[in-house]
Design a protein around this motif. Structure first.
Motif, mmCIF file in Angstrom:
data_model
loop_
_atom_site.group_PDB
_atom_site.id
_atom_site.type_symbol
_atom_site.label_atom_id
_atom_site.label_comp_id
_atom_site.label_asym_id
_atom_site.label_seq_id
_atom_site.Cartn_x
_atom_site.Cartn_y
_atom_site.Cartn_z
ATOM 1 N N MET A 38 14.887 -24.515 18.548
ATOM 2 C CA MET A 38 15.405 -23.230 18.052
ATOM 3 C C MET A 38 15.226 -22.139 19.110
ATOM 4 O O MET A 38 16.107 -21.284 19.277
ATOM 5 C CB MET A 38 14.699 -22.839 16.755
ATOM 6 N N CYS A 39 14.121 -22.168 19.831
ATOM 7 C CA CYS A 39 13.906 -21.177 20.889
ATOM 8 C C CYS A 39 14.862 -21.382 22.054
ATOM 9 O O CYS A 39 15.307 -20.409 22.673
ATOM 10 C CB CYS A 39 12.465 -21.222 21.372
ATOM 11 N N VAL A 40 15.192 -22.620 22.359
ATOM 12 C CA VAL A 40 16.167 -22.895 23.428
ATOM 13 C C VAL A 40 17.540 -22.350 23.026
ATOM 14 O O VAL A 40 18.238 -21.730 23.840
ATOM 15 C CB VAL A 40 16.221 -24.402 23.751
ATOM 16 N N VAL A 41 17.911 -22.557 21.777
ATOM 17 C CA VAL A 41 19.181 -22.007 21.296
ATOM 18 C C VAL A 41 19.144 -20.481 21.334
ATOM 19 O O VAL A 41 20.107 -19.830 21.759
ATOM 20 C CB VAL A 41 19.497 -22.525 19.875
ATOM 21 N N ALA A 42 18.003 -19.902 20.930
ATOM 22 C CA ALA A 42 17.863 -18.441 20.954
ATOM 23 C C ALA A 42 17.906 -17.907 22.381
ATOM 24 O O ALA A 42 18.357 -16.783 22.610
ATOM 25 C CB ALA A 42 16.554 -18.031 20.279
#
Length: 87
Positions: A38-42
């Protein structure tokens, strides 16, 4: 046009903040791998949001507006190939 781009920018950035905050508040308790994903997508969202916010729309005339100086406008039109310079 400007309001639509601004709204899209704030929606994307809000989604980015939601992903980041939710990843490390409760998703990490279930799965650290999912939180990292999720942080990579963010991390990818802010550059995309900036490109969308700065995109030139079909009705925007940023570079095509005449400057008001006829000689300068004629020179730029000749440089851009819009008009042929007749000697």
């Amino acid at each position: 046009m400007y309001a639509r781009r601004r709204r899209a920018y704030f929606l994307l950035m809000g989604g980015c903040l939601f992903l980041f905050v939710s990843a490390w508040t409760f998703v990490r308790l279930l799965s650290v791998e999912a939180a990292v994903a999720m942080c990579v997508v963010a991390m990818v969202i802010p550059p995309v949001a900036a490109m969308i916010a700065n995109r030139r729309g079909p009705d925007d005339r940023w570079w095509d507006d005449p400057s008001g100086d006829p000689k300068s406008d004629e020179w730029w039109d000749e440089l851009d190939g819009k008009r042929r310079h007749e000697d």
